[in-house]
Design an enzyme around this catalytic site. Structure first.
Site, mmCIF file in Angstrom:
data_model
loop_
_atom_site.group_PDB
_atom_site.id
_atom_site.type_symbol
_atom_site.label_atom_id
_atom_site.label_comp_id
_atom_site.label_asym_id
_atom_site.label_seq_id
_atom_site.Cartn_x
_atom_site.Cartn_y
_atom_site.Cartn_z
ATOM 1 N N CYS A 2 0.833 -1.200 0.000
ATOM 2 C CA CYS A 2 0.000 0.000 0.000
ATOM 3 C C CYS A 2 0.870 1.252 0.000
ATOM 4 C CB CYS A 2 -0.945 0.080 1.213
ATOM 5 S SG CYS A 2 -1.908 -1.396 1.451
ATOM 6 N N ASN A 117 -0.426 1.498 6.105
ATOM 7 C CA ASN A 117 0.331 0.545 5.286
ATOM 8 C C ASN A 117 1.004 -0.430 6.256
ATOM 9 O OD1 ASN A 117 3.591 0.896 3.704
ATOM 10 N ND2 ASN A 117 2.178 -0.776 3.567
ATOM 11 N N GLY A 118 0.730 -1.725 6.077
ATOM 12 C CA GLY A 118 1.347 -2.708 6.980
ATOM 13 C C GLY A 118 0.283 -3.606 7.575
ATOM 14 N N GLU A 487 14.177 -17.741 -12.251
ATOM 15 C CA GLU A 487 13.812 -16.332 -12.462
ATOM 16 C C GLU A 487 12.934 -16.178 -13.714
ATOM 17 O OE1 GLU A 487 13.439 -13.590 -11.340
ATOM 18 O OE2 GLU A 487 13.517 -12.182 -12.995
ATOM 19 N N LYS A 491 9.214 -14.437 -14.039
ATOM 20 C CA LYS A 491 8.821 -13.398 -15.012
ATOM 21 C C LYS A 491 7.555 -13.806 -15.741
ATOM 22 C CE LYS A 491 10.416 -10.670 -13.957
ATOM 23 N NZ LYS A 491 11.328 -10.802 -12.897
ATOM 24 N N HIS A 510 14.368 -36.849 -11.875
ATOM 25 C CA HIS A 510 14.002 -37.278 -10.517
ATOM 26 C C HIS A 510 12.525 -37.012 -10.203
ATOM 27 C CE1 HIS A 510 18.147 -38.204 -9.551
ATOM 28 N NE2 HIS A 510 18.496 -37.035 -10.085
HETATM 29 O O1 M6R Z 1 12.401 -4.615 -4.144
HETATM 30 P P1 M6R Z 1 12.968 -6.003 -4.034
HETATM 31 O O2 M6R Z 1 14.011 -6.294 -5.049
HETATM 32 O O3 M6R Z 1 13.440 -6.313 -2.633
HETATM 33 O O4 M6R Z 1 11.732 -6.932 -4.307
HETATM 34 C C1 M6R Z 1 11.811 -8.320 -4.121
HETATM 35 C C2 M6R Z 1 10.704 -9.047 -4.842
HETATM 36 O O5 M6R Z 1 9.464 -8.675 -4.333
HETATM 37 C C3 M6R Z 1 10.730 -8.747 -6.331
HETATM 38 O O6 M6R Z 1 11.961 -9.115 -6.892
HETATM 39 C C4 M6R Z 1 9.614 -9.498 -7.072
HETATM 40 O O7 M6R Z 1 9.827 -10.868 -7.025
HETATM 41 C C5 M6R Z 1 9.536 -8.970 -8.493
HETATM 42 N N1 M6R Z 1 8.220 -8.484 -8.756
HETATM 43 C C6 M6R Z 1 9.897 -9.952 -9.529
HETATM 44 O O8 M6R Z 1 9.788 -9.446 -10.804
#
Ligand code: M6R
Length: 609
Positions: A2, A117-118, A487, A491, A510
């Protein structure tokens, strides 16, 4: 998550300032939003579901003139000395995406109005006590509890004391901004979630926001709230206070340098593709580092009894890549953990431990928690961050900026490759060959520059067309490219909503190979290194079960049904190989009619645990 924002000052267009500011904070959550404007001793409150981006500014007049959705107020009274407004852009935690659950939340007769926020961890316990006292709740949020609790204390105390007493009862991580209908005053407090005060250009003008872009067009003078600190803003200015010692704090005003215009889409239709294309330059910026700092960090890694690389999501995959890079280049072991898992390894930590936090935002709650844990043990922290004004950057012993420039799309692209570049530089610095590391990365940057052209995008577009109706696909890699398989899957998941999964090539046999049937798409990440023959064998195994093989590789191979050529650079292959997947994810998002910049259920900055 937020985004929260408040304005206090003389400007009549306070509401417009807040809504515009919230738009800049939408990366923190965009499922609903709301604003409150203080008008004499009352509030105009307006909430909407969906993105602020869809809101027409012509409607601002309607909000104030019609008396808004929940409030019937004669806004002709809007002649107050101070214009006070707050707003919130939500990423739902407690309660679904409804108008009731959107913020601002308020106490019964709207005497207290607040944005949060939180997460208040003990909200259920307090809610029960308030219900027993006769309070009724409109929303399912944890936030509404605070509004009623302050109102309850207001029966016996003034606004400031009531707010402090109520906050003292709440546990969890939060940032809140609170208004009271009978006072021209804002109270804001921080414990775990970011909150920054901007000092306006005219006297007695203040902005309070989760992040600087919300107000940077009005001021570059900022005061950072740290954990357990609050600020009280009224006609006498801003007073800062420590919430634990209750003592006043002198806050330094920091003048920030911010390239505001950089965060525009320019001629690109979306931030995601703009940021992918920016990788032509961002790598050069990442390489251009203060060599002393790199050497000092390398020295700290050598001396540490346990170096822990910690990050979340994509940044976590960069940490995994760092493990392979350090092994291959520097022959040195490092530990890798996701931020959310760090606490379970607490017993390994001593005052000789070193934590290297990798983060784009520098505000990820799970990574910040890891930092708090190691700092309690007396260990040191190095942050590798994009946002140099972030909490992480400020609380670390040393900071390496990745210099990627503002990254707005939720899916991280340019920050990822710059973070990997920093890990490569550190590995070379460890073996006193920093210059060689820089040379390899400069060569890579130039190869990426050549690779990113419209013909390349068209070539990937063809395979995107083929993949657009599949509901699952797999990505495999080995060695340096195993974390990039993971990764790549993130994406694709984020923006295409396809079930994408990454595996270490050798692990398929496996178990996961059972998932392969006729035409199952499998992306194979190949590097010209010691892993090449084995990953190609894994691709053959998939093909033998009917899989459709998309090879991302410097050279073509018989097993590929579709080949996406990448430049040949074995030590930087994770940087090079992830870029075609970023492009593919973007194109698939468009073909599947998804918004690549703001995917469903996500937020750019994950500030809740
Ligand atoms: O701001 P940060 O790099 O700490 O964020 C970490 C993850 O939330 C962030 O890398 C998230 O996985 C991305 N949306 C991936 O594209």
């Amino acid at each position: 998550m937020c985004g929260i924002f408040a304005y206090f000052g003389p400007k009549d267009n306070a509401l417009e300032i807040v809504i515009k500011g919230l738009k800049k904070l939408e990366y923190r959550g965009y499922d609903s939003w709301g604003v409150a404007l203080k008008v004499a001793n009352d509030f105009v409150i307006h909430k909407e579901l969906g993105k602020i981006g869809d809101f027409s500014f012509a409607d601002i007049a309607k909000i104030t003139q019609s008396g808004a959705v929940q409030s019937k107020i004669n806004t002709s009274k809007f002649s107050d000395r101070f214009k006070i407004s707050i707003g919130h852009s939500r990423w739902a935690t407690h309660g679904g995406v409804t108008e009731y659950n959107a913020h601002p939340q308020w106490s019964h007769d709207q005497e207290i109005v607040l944005c949060h926020n939180g997460i208040f961890e003990n909200y259920l316990e307090i809610k029960k006590k308030l219900i027993d006292k006769g309070y009724t709740f409109r929303s399912e949020t944890d936030t509404e509890v605070l509004a009623h609790l302050i109102a309850d204390y207001l029966k016996n105390f003034d606004f400031e004391t009531a707010t402090k007493k109520a906050l003292a009862e709440m546990t969890g991580r939060y940032a809140v901004i609170v208004l009271f209908k009978n006072e021209d005053k804002i109270i804001a407090a921080r414990r775990g979630s970011p909150l920054i005060v901007g000092k306006g250009g005219v006297s007695n003008e203040y902005f309070i926001a989760s992040d600087i872009p919300a107000f940077v067009e009005y001021t570059n003078k900022v005061q950072y709230l740290d954990d357990n600190q609050m600020v009280i803003i009224d006609q006498f200015g801003a007073r800062f206070e420590d919430m634990i010692t209750k003592l006043p704090i002198e806050k330094r005003v920091v003048e920030i340098i911010w390239r505001y215009e950089e965060a525009d889409k320019g001629d690109f239709p979306h931030f995601m593709i703009k940021e992918i294309m920016e990788q032509k330059e961002t790598l050069y910026r990442a390489i251009n580092q203060n060599e002393n700092i790199l050497s000092q960090v390398a020295e700290a890694i050598k001396k540490a009894r346990g170096a822990f690389f910690v990050g979340c999501g994509t940044a976590g995959k960069v940490c995994m890549t760092a493990e392979y890079i350090f092994s291959k280049i520097a022959k040195r072991h490092i530990n890798v953990l996701f931020g959310s898992e760090f606490k379970f390894h607490e017993h390994f930590l001593t005052d000789q431990s070193l934590l290297l936090a990798i983060s784009q935002s520098g505000e990820t709650a799970d990574t910040l928690e890891a930092i708090e844990i190691i700092q309690k043990k007396g260990g040191k922290v190095v942050s590798i961050v994009n946002n140099e004004a972030s909490t992480m950057a400020r609380i670390s012993d040393m900071m390496i900026p990745i210099k990627a420039g503002p990254e707005k799309a939720v899916a991280s692209t340019k920050a990822t490759t710059s973070q990997i570049a920093i890990c490569i530089l550190l590995a070379y610095a460890l073996i006193n060959r920093l210059h060689d590391g820089k040379q390899i990365l400069i060569e890579t940057a130039s190869q990426i520059n050549d690779m990113l052209n419209p013909r390349y995008e068209e070539h990937i577009q063809q395979v995107a067309e083929f993949l657009k109706n599949f509901e699952s696909l797999y990505i495999i890699g080995r060695g340096l490219n195993y974390p990039m398989a993971l990764e790549g899957a993130i994406k694709l998941q984020e923006v295409t909503y396809i079930h994408a999964q990454g595996f270490a090539g050798g692990e398929l046999k496996h178990g996961p190979i059972a998932l392969i049937s006729k035409n199952t798409p499998c992306i194979v990440l190949v590097a010209n290194d010691e892993s090449k023959n084995e990953i190609l064998s894994n691709a053959i195994e998939v093909k033998a079960r009917g899989g459709y093989i998309i090879g991302i590789s410097p050279e073509n191979a018989e097993v590929f049904d579709y080949w996406i050529k990448v430049p040949d650079n074995s030590n930087t292959s994770p940087i090079i190989n992830i870029i075609p997947i970023q492009i593919l994810a973007y194109q698939l998002a468009l073909l599947r009619q998804n918004n690549p910049d703001m995917p469903r259920n996500l937020a750019k900055s994950v500030t809740v645990k």
